[in-house]
Design a protein around this motif. Sequence first.
Motif, short mmCIF file in Angstrom:
data_model
loop_
_atom_site.label_atom_id
_atom_site.label_comp_id
_atom_site.label_asym_id
_atom_site.label_seq_id
_atom_site.Cartn_x
_atom_site.Cartn_y
_atom_site.Cartn_z
N ASP A 1 -68.46 23.92 50.08
CA ASP A 1 -67.08 23.73 49.60
C ASP A 1 -66.84 22.32 49.09
O ASP A 1 -66.20 22.13 48.05
CB ASP A 1 -66.09 24.07 50.73
N SER B 1 -66.04 22.11 45.11
CA SER B 1 -64.63 21.82 44.81
C SER B 1 -64.50 20.92 43.59
O SER B 1 -63.43 20.83 42.98
CB SER B 1 -63.96 21.17 46.02
N GLU C 1 -63.87 22.70 38.55
CA GLU C 1 -62.49 23.14 38.46
C GLU C 1 -62.34 24.45 37.70
O GLU C 1 -63.18 24.80 36.86
CB GLU C 1 -61.64 22.06 37.79
N SER C 2 -61.26 25.15 38.01
CA SER C 2 -60.92 26.38 37.29
C SER C 2 -60.77 26.08 35.80
O SER C 2 -60.18 25.06 35.41
CB SER C 2 -59.62 26.96 37.84
N GLN D 1 -68.87 33.80 43.14
CA GLN D 1 -67.74 33.23 43.88
C GLN D 1 -67.01 32.18 43.04
O GLN D 1 -65.77 32.08 43.06
CB GLN D 1 -68.22 32.60 45.19
N LYS E 1 -64.74 33.91 40.61
CA LYS E 1 -63.50 34.38 41.22
C LYS E 1 -62.46 33.28 41.30
O LYS E 1 -61.27 33.55 41.41
CB LYS E 1 -63.80 34.94 42.62
N ARG E 2 -62.91 32.03 41.26
CA ARG E 2 -62.00 30.89 41.30
C ARG E 2 -61.52 30.50 39.90
O ARG E 2 -60.82 29.50 39.74
CB ARG E 2 -62.70 29.68 41.95
#
Length: 266
Positions: A105, A109, A112-113, A130, A133-134
């Motif tokens: 994480d 992190s 970024e989206s 995963q 999905k973000r």
Amino acid sequence: HYCVLYTYLFPSYSYILCFNKSRYTSSIHLFFYFFFFLMIRRPPRSTLSSSSAASDVYKRQGINAEYGGAHSFAMADAHSANYWEQEYSKTTDEFDWYQQYAHLDNVLSAIESGQSCLVTGAGTSAVGPQLAKRGVNVTCIEQSSTAVNAMKARAPGCNWTQGDVTSMTSLADGSFDVVLDKACFDSLLCQKAGTLKSQQYVSECKRVLKDGGRLMIISTGDNDIRASYFAASGMEAPPPRNLAKPSVNPEETVGGGCHYCYTLTK
């Protein structure tokens, strides 16, 4: 001491010597003879440690997740394209080398989206899906067609492509904000001509990155070992970030070692 030395180095001689001594001395010789005979004959200990990440959780078909060795085949053969195709023909179950998504994480992190991310050597990892999905625009490249076909059905939110990471001809220059590598670089180093392939790979990653883009490599090698591989890349390569290795023992808090996350900036 001499009795033990003779028995260890010259067991046949010591066995004969026993019959030229008293019954008590002979018994001692015979005891040491059989003791050291058993010691020499005992099978070697396993090369896999139950407390390391190269455990039952992180090993697949005889090769451990630290790329530390193979049991019945040469190391270079164990990382060849043919080897991986055979492995994925046996199973396409979800599998993550080194670190699972939940353990990354703090690293992921930083992606970024809305950004574009290339996952190299994606295999059947859950990390790419995963990230998708973000809201990350994820492309996964993998050399095994079996793995790619399976993941296209399982994770349609990612763009899947089959290809060689040392020659990613299907990918345009300056396409990605991030290239994410989890064990791919290490696997290349284990192949024949691994140093050359690793340099070709890093060069290709640089090519497909946008200006200011980042190549993130999660590796088992510390900075003293890996820095020389990145020196000629022409990218900024500060010292890596340490990542604790997942332990098979939930109560273990120290001594588990670490992985290293390198961030090279174009």
